[in-house]
Design a protein around this motif. Sequence first.
Motif, PDB file in Angstrom:
ATOM      1  N   UNK A   1       4.507  -2.566   3.253  1.00  0.00           N
ATOM      2  CA  UNK A   1       4.668  -3.363   2.364  1.00  0.00           C
ATOM      3  C   UNK A   1       3.878  -4.853   3.386  1.00  0.00           C
ATOM      4  N   UNK A   2       3.109  -5.593   3.141  1.00  0.00           N
ATOM      5  CA  UNK A   2       3.293  -6.803   4.019  1.00  0.00           C
ATOM      6  C   UNK A   2       2.641  -8.327   3.531  1.00  0.00           C
TER       7      UNK A   2
ATOM      8  N   UNK B   1       0.715  -1.022  -0.173  1.00  0.00           N
ATOM      9  CA  UNK B   1      -0.195  -0.016   0.083  1.00  0.00           C
ATOM     10  C   UNK B   1       0.869   1.941   0.379  1.00  0.00           C
ATOM     11  N   UNK B   2       0.425   2.581  -0.830  1.00  0.00           N
ATOM     12  CA  UNK B   2       1.010   3.121  -0.721  1.00  0.00           C
ATOM     13  C   UNK B   2       0.296   4.391  -0.396  1.00  0.00           C
TER      14      UNK B   2
END
Length: 199
Positions: A134-135, A124-125
């Motif tokens: 990030x995950x 996501x950004x």
Amino acid sequence: TTTAAIAQAAGVTEPVLYRHFQSKQDLFIAITRKMSDDTLREWQSIIGNIDDPAEQVRTIAVEFPAHIKRMEDAYHVLHGALATSPDVRTALSKIAESRAVRATAKSSLFPSLSAGVTGGGTRTRNRSTGVTSTSESYGASLDASWEVDLFGKQLQTLSAADADLAQSAENFHAAQVSLAAEIASVLAFSAIRNNDKVG
């Protein structure tokens, strides 16, 4: 060999073939009868001038390999019939079916296992801050289940499958014996008929 191929080799159509023979097995019996007649006729010509029975047997034994070579195709049909008879093939397919049923019944006595692996990731950004995160996540699972046979139902099912398999095997042997007996009766009839002609 299909009846179409047999008819083509004989230079006739399938309906003509079936006008003379009701089934492939009837055709096979006719081949067996012809082979028997030819064999006995040949042996009688070989030993016709020999009076000593022991010498007759010796003469036939010496000539037998050449006889087999001359009648190779007919003997091939004879030996192949036990494997290709419809009754024998039906019995063989029943054995295969009974083995599959037995394998299914036996498998119910053992635990059932299942495993799975999962994995995933996100990125996501944040537009306002410009930060990207990030995950990732991974998972694995192993499940085991076992139905306890408290009342012996599964063992009884397995025993019934064993009995069915044994019966299928006996039916297969019975089909072989039946075909062999039919062949033997043709050969015996031909031998008696030829013996009466000589006598």
